[in-house]
Design an enzyme around this catalytic site. Structure first.
Site, PDB file in Angstrom:
ATOM      1  N   LYS A   1       0.846  -1.199   0.000  1.00  0.00           N
ATOM      2  CA  LYS A   1       0.000   0.000   0.000  1.00  0.00           C
ATOM      3  C   LYS A   1       0.883   1.252   0.000  1.00  0.00           C
ATOM      4  O   LYS A   1       0.610   2.214  -0.713  1.00  0.00           O
ATOM      5  CB  LYS A   1      -0.925  -0.007   1.228  1.00  0.00           C
ATOM      6  CG  LYS A   1      -2.071  -0.997   1.072  1.00  0.00           C
ATOM      7  CD  LYS A   1      -2.837  -1.242   2.362  1.00  0.00           C
ATOM      8  CE  LYS A   1      -3.891  -2.330   2.154  1.00  0.00           C
ATOM      9  NZ  LYS A   1      -4.555  -2.757   3.388  1.00  0.00           N
TER      10      LYS A   1
ATOM     11  N   GLN B   1      -4.552  -1.718   9.632  1.00  0.00           N
ATOM     12  CA  GLN B   1      -4.505  -3.025   8.976  1.00  0.00           C
ATOM     13  C   GLN B   1      -5.161  -4.080   9.875  1.00  0.00           C
ATOM     14  O   GLN B   1      -4.822  -4.202  11.038  1.00  0.00           O
ATOM     15  CB  GLN B   1      -3.040  -3.388   8.676  1.00  0.00           C
ATOM     16  CG  GLN B   1      -2.859  -4.677   7.925  1.00  0.00           C
ATOM     17  CD  GLN B   1      -3.426  -4.622   6.499  1.00  0.00           C
ATOM     18  OE1 GLN B   1      -3.240  -3.663   5.765  1.00  0.00           O
ATOM     19  NE2 GLN B   1      -4.138  -5.669   6.117  1.00  0.00           N
TER      20      GLN B   1
ATOM     21  N   ASP C   1     -10.517   3.649   4.490  1.00  0.00           N
ATOM     22  CA  ASP C   1     -10.929   2.247   4.338  1.00  0.00           C
ATOM     23  C   ASP C   1     -12.462   2.129   4.251  1.00  0.00           C
ATOM     24  O   ASP C   1     -12.977   1.084   3.863  1.00  0.00           O
ATOM     25  CB  ASP C   1     -10.440   1.445   5.554  1.00  0.00           C
ATOM     26  CG  ASP C   1      -9.522   0.314   5.155  1.00  0.00           C
ATOM     27  OD1 ASP C   1      -9.325   0.105   3.941  1.00  0.00           O
ATOM     28  OD2 ASP C   1      -9.004  -0.364   6.065  1.00  0.00           O
TER      29      ASP C   1
END
Ligand code: NAP
Length: 290
Positions: free
Chosen positions: A54, A98, A121
């Protein structure tokens, strides 16, 4: 009929090039360079790889990023304190935690902490609530990646029967909300299936667009697919492959070789949904900076 292969990698590259161009235009017009903070708790090797990729993708799009790596034993209170500091930092536009998190930390409490303005997200209750209410701000990257992949392959979900296998917060539920919106590029008739679904093959055979996010290899076999359907395989499963040097290989949830003989279009694993997910995270980060 052999299915057209939907090349997620190529479409993701196209999206990433567009983001890179838009980031430069945003900065040239006086906007701040987008900055993404990625928080990783613990030392799960797969998560570490995701976090690194990422960061690399962000940098290639002109987005700066930093990784905050915390030890496995980090307490929930410590993590929440770090997130509150990121929420308050005006130089940070996007925050990504994460998953999965170590068991002493409640993912729900973490998601309740991330600022909805920085939720790239799209998984906080505020983001999911807005999506369900039909006025999305940040859409989770995997569902929006799937929508983009369909549209950019000239497969408009409007008016189509879509069946989604899986009802997770990460994939199935937000995708159902997204594709059933009264909006361009959506407007589909959506069914969500799960382990409580009776006669799954009869349900999946109704699909003109079948999206599979079950997390189990061979969940979808050829008898479960309507001829000509578009099949989007979200699953990522590592299976034994003694012929490979690594001893394993990545497969999706769909019996790819058999299903490609009847489907109209299909995504491969790897090289399908995965690359799109990262590309859409960059889209969300630019949006957060804007
Ligand atoms: P998850 O939270 O485990 O959810 C799986 C869903 O599938 C559940 O709703 C489950 O039903 C349903 N399901 C499982 N087996 C089924 C079966 N045999 N028949 C019908 N429904 C079934 O998983 P997730 O987070 O959504 O992820 C799903 C898969 O996608 C995983 O392999 C994951 O690694 C992959 N993934 C890939 C990407 C990417 O970027 N490529 C992104 C996200 C996820 P119940 O609710 O009834 O248990």
């Amino acid at each position: 009929m052999t299915a057209r292969i939907i090349d997620g990698k190529a479409i993701a590259e196209e999206v990433r090039a567009e983001v890179a161009r838009d980031v430069e235009a945003h900065v040239t017009s006086g906007g701040p360079r987008p900055h993404l903070s990625v928080v990783l708790v613990g030392d799960d090797p797969a998560s570490a790889i995701y976090v690194r990729s990422k960061g690399r993708a962000a940098s290639e799009a002109g987005i700066t990023s930093d990784e905050i790596i915390l030890p496995e034993a980090t307490s929930e209170a410590e993590l929440i304190e770090r997130l509150e500091a990121l929420n308050a930092d005006p130089a940070v536009h996007g925050i990504l935690v994460q998953m999965p998190l170590p068991q002493q930390i409640s993912a729900d409490r973490v998601l309740d902490t991330v600022s909805p303005e920085k939720d790239v997200d799209g998984l906080t209750p505020a983001s999911l609530g807005r999506l369900l209410g039909g006025r999305p701000r940040f859409v989770p990257a995997t569902p929006s990646g799937i929508q983009q992949m369909l549209l950019r392959s000239d497969i408009d979900p409007a008016g189509r029967r879509v069946v989604i296998v899986g009802r997770s917060i990460l994939v199935g539920r937000p995708l159902a909300a997204l594709l059933s919106m009264k909006a361009e590029g959506a407007n589909a008739t959506v069914t969500m299936a799960h382990t409580g679904t009776q006669d799954l093959p009869a349900v999946t055979r109704e699909a003109e667009i079948l999206v599979v996010a079950a997390g189990r290899a061979n969940t979808i076999t050829v008898d479960m697919v309507q001829p000509g359907a578009t099949v989007i395989d979200v699953g990522t499963n590592r299976i034994d492959a003694p012929e490979r040097k690594s001893g394993s290989r990545l497969v999706g949830d769909v019996d790819f070789e058999a299903v490609r003989e009847v489907a109209g279009a299909i995504t491969p694993v790897p090289g399908g949904v995965g690359p799109m997910t990262i590309a859409m995270l960059l889209v969300n980060t630019l949006q957060a900076a804007r």
